[in-house]
Design a protein around this motif. Structure first.
Motif, PDB file in Angstrom:
ATOM      1  N   ASP A   1       3.992   5.314  -2.333  1.00  0.00           N
ATOM      2  CA  ASP A   1       3.984   4.967  -0.918  1.00  0.00           C
ATOM      3  C   ASP A   1       4.261   3.477  -0.842  1.00  0.00           C
ATOM      4  OD1 ASP A   1       3.337   7.523  -0.171  1.00  0.00           O
ATOM      5  OD2 ASP A   1       1.310   7.048   0.535  1.00  0.00           O
TER       6      ASP A   1
ATOM      7  N   GLU B 171       1.284   2.332   5.624  1.00  0.00           N
ATOM      8  CA  GLU B 171       2.382   3.100   5.018  1.00  0.00           C
ATOM      9  C   GLU B 171       3.630   3.141   5.884  1.00  0.00           C
ATOM     10  OE1 GLU B 171       1.492   7.259   4.149  1.00  0.00           O
ATOM     11  OE2 GLU B 171       3.651   7.667   4.044  1.00  0.00           O
TER      12      GLU B 171
ATOM     13  N   LYS C 259      -0.814  15.478  -2.838  1.00  0.00           N
ATOM     14  CA  LYS C 259       0.577  15.224  -2.454  1.00  0.00           C
ATOM     15  C   LYS C 259       1.363  16.529  -2.372  1.00  0.00           C
ATOM     16  CE  LYS C 259       0.634  10.892  -1.550  1.00  0.00           C
ATOM     17  NZ  LYS C 259       1.013  10.387  -0.237  1.00  0.00           N
TER      18      LYS C 259
HETATM   19 MG    MG Z   1       3.042   9.847   3.331  1.00  0.00          MG
END
Ligand code: MG
Ligand code: 4AD
Length: 436
Positions: free
Chosen positions: A350, A359, A332
Motif C-alpha cells: 500500500d 492510503e 488481503k
Molecule cells: Mg487497499
C-alpha cells in the motif's frame, strides 16, 4: 452585442497583462456587484478568472446602466470596454465599460456567504461555480492529464473495462448489486481482473474508470463512487511495480509544482510540498508498520488491517509517500501472490500519502500459476465457477505480472491537501447522498 460567437477575450488573458489598453469584449457571470451613485462595479467571472468592470451611467447610457446595476450574483452579462491596469482592482486590472448587456438576469442566487456544509452539498450543482471548486476541478484535470502523459511516455495502452460485472474483485461486503434482466450483477469494485486480461495482448496497460464501493463508512476519505487508475504490467515483479509507482507519483507531483504553482497556491497548497516528492520512497513491512503504530499509541494488533488512525501515525511527519509491504495474506484479496521468502505474507504494497492523508494506492504481484490460484480461491470461499475466465489466464500462456490501483480522489485530496475527499470530485456519492 450577441452572446454567441467567438469575438470575446478570456478574462485570464486580461489578467496576464497582454490586453492592457486594448478594447475587449468579455462574456461571463456576475461574481460580485456594488453600485454607488452613477457607477456600478461588477466583478465578472468566466472559466479563466474574475475581473472588475467599472460601469458608468454616462458611458453606457441609462437603460444599460440600470439593468447592469440590477444584475444578480450569477446573472449572465456581456461587457465591452478598455482594459486598464489598476492596482486597487482584484487581479490588478479593470475594464472601463463602454457598453454592457445583461443576457439574462435569472433569479437571485441562493448561495450567500457562510452556508452550512449540507446546504452547499444540496446545491452542489450551483456551488461548483465557486472559485475554490473551479480551481480544484482544474487541478484535478491537470493531475489526470499528467498521469496519462506519464503512461503514454512509458508506452502503456489505455483500455476500457466493463463497469457492470458478474463477480467481486475485492470481496463481497462492499458490492453494489444490480438487477441485470433478472440476473444478479454488480457495479465494478475494481477493473483489475479485466486489466489482467489486457496484459495478455498489450503487455503494459492501464484503465481509468469509476469503481464502486458500498462503503458504510462516513469518513473524510471514502466515496461510494470514485475514479480508479489501474495499471497492469506483464513480466513485472512487485519490486518493479513499486518502482513504477514511485516514478509515477514523482512525475505528477513535479509537473504540478513546476507548471501550476499559482493554481496550487490559490487552493492553499504550497508547491514546495509537491516538489519534495522524489523517488525513492521509504519502504517498511506491515509488521514494522504495526510495531511503529503501536509504539506511537495506536490500538492495533498483528493480523489486523491498518486503519486511518494507524496510517496517520505512520505518515504525519513524512514528506514523501511511504510503502507498506508484505501484509498477511488473510487480510488481503485472493489474487495477491504469496511471498516465497516470507510465507504467510503477500507480495503487495500500500502507498500511504504523507501528512496523514493515508492510503492512496494498493498494488501487488498477481498469482499467475494455476494451482496457487485455485488454492487461494478456495481459502477465500470463492466459487471458481464465478472466475472461470480469470482462471483461463492461468491456463493459456501464463506469465508473471503485477499491477496497482490508485484512487484519483485520494491522490487529489493529498496533492491539494484537502480536508475532505468530497471536494476532489464534482458530485460526491456518499452513504447518505445521491443528490444532486
Ligand atoms: Mg487497499
Ligand atoms: O486497495 P483497493 O481496494 O485495491 C484494489 O481495488 C485493487 N484491485 C487495485 C489494483 O491492484 N488494481 O483500492 C485501490 C485504491 C485505494 O488505494 C484507494 O486509493 C482507492 O482505490 N479507494 C477508494 N477511494 C475512494 N473511496 C473509496 N471507498 C475507496 N476504496 C478504495
Amino acid at each position: 452585442m450577441d452572446a454567441l460567437g467567438t469575438d470575446f477575450a478570456k478574462i485570464g488573458s486580461i489578467l496576464s497583462g497582454s490586453l492592457t489598453n486594448s478594447k475587449v469584449r468579455i462574456r461571463g457571470w456576475v461574481h460580485r456587484s456594488r453600485t454607488s451613485g452613477g457607477i456600478c462595479f461588477l466583478v465578472v467571472r468566466d472559466s479563466t478568472g474574475v475581473v472588475q468592470c467599472a460601469i458608468k451611467k454616462d458611458a453606457v447610457g441609462e437603460s444599460s446602466f440600470i439593468s447592469a446595476s440590477q444584475a444578480y450574483i450569477e446573472s449572465t452579462i456581456l461587457v465591452e470596454g478598455v482594459v486598464k491596469q489598476d492596482a486597487r482592482a482584484p487581479g490588478g486590472y479593470e475594464i472601463s465599460a463602454s457598453s454592457v448587456k445583461l443576457v439574462a438576469q435569472g433569479e437571485p442566487f441562493p448561495i450567500a456567504k457562510d452556508q452550512s456544509v449540507e446546504f452547499l452539498l444540496d446545491t452542489r450543482h450551483l456551488w461548483l461555480r465557486s472559485q475554490r471548486l473551479t480551481n480544484i476541478m482544474k487541478a484535478r484535470h491537470k493531475i489526470i492529464f499528467y498521469l496519462r502523459e506519464f503512461f503514454e511516455k512509458e508506452g502503456f495502452w489505455e483500455l476500457a473495462p466493463p463497469i457492470i460485472t458478474g463477480a467481486a474483485c475485492e470481496g463481497g461486503s462492499t458490492l453494489f448489486e444490480i438487477s441485470y434482466f433478472g440476473e444478479k450483477a454488480y457495479l465494478t469494485q475494481s477493473s483489475q481482473l479485466y486489466a489482467e486480461v489486457f496484459t495478455t495482448a498489450l503487455e503494459n496497460v492501464y484503465v481509468l474508470a469509476p469503481s464502486f464501493r458500498a462503503e458504510p463508512s462516513r469518513t473524510v476519505r471514502h466515496l461510494c463512487e470514485y475514479w480508479h487508475l489501474e495499471p497492469e504490467m506483464a513480466f513485472y515483479d512487485q519490486k518493479m511495480n513499486m518502482r513504477l509507482q514511485e516514478r509515477m507519483l514523482e512525475y505528477v507531483c513535479q509537473k504540478m509544482a513546476d507548471s501550476h504553482p499559482d493554481l496550487l497556491l490559490a487552493i492553499g497548497r504550497q508547491p514546495e510540498k509537491l516538489k519534495a516528492v522524489r523517488a525513492p520512497f521509504k519502504r517498511m513491512t506491515y509488521e514494522e508498520a504495526v510495531e511503529i503504530a503501536a509504539r506511537s499509541g495506536a490500538n492495533i494488533k498483528k493480523g489486523q488491517d491498518l486503519g486511518a488512525d494507524e496510517e496517520a501515525l505512520l505518515t504525519k511527519d513524512e514528506e514523501k509517500p511511504v510503502f507498506v509491504t508484505n501484509f498477511p495474506k488473510e487480510i488481503k484479496a485472493f489474487y495477491m501472490r504469496e511471498d516465497p521468502s516470507n510465507p504467510g505474507t503477500v507480495l503487495n504494497a500500500d502507498v500511504l500519502a504523507p501528512e496523514a492523508h493515508g492510503e492512496i494506492i494498493g498494488g501487488s504481484e498477481r498469482i499467475w500459476e494455476y494451482d496457487e490460484l485455485m488454492r487461494r480461491l478456495k481459502e477465500n470461499n470463492l466459487n471458481p465457477k464465478d472466475y472461470e475466465w480469470y482462471i483461463d489466464l492461468r491456463r493459456y500462456g501464463p506469465f508473471p505480472h503485477s499491477g496497482f490501483g490508485l484512487g484519483i480522489e485520494r491522490l487529489v485530496k493529498w496533492m491539494l491537501n484537502l480536508d475532505h475527499i468530497r471536494d476532489a470530485i464534482p458530485f460526491p456519492r456518499t452513504i447518505n447522498r445521491v443528490y444532486p
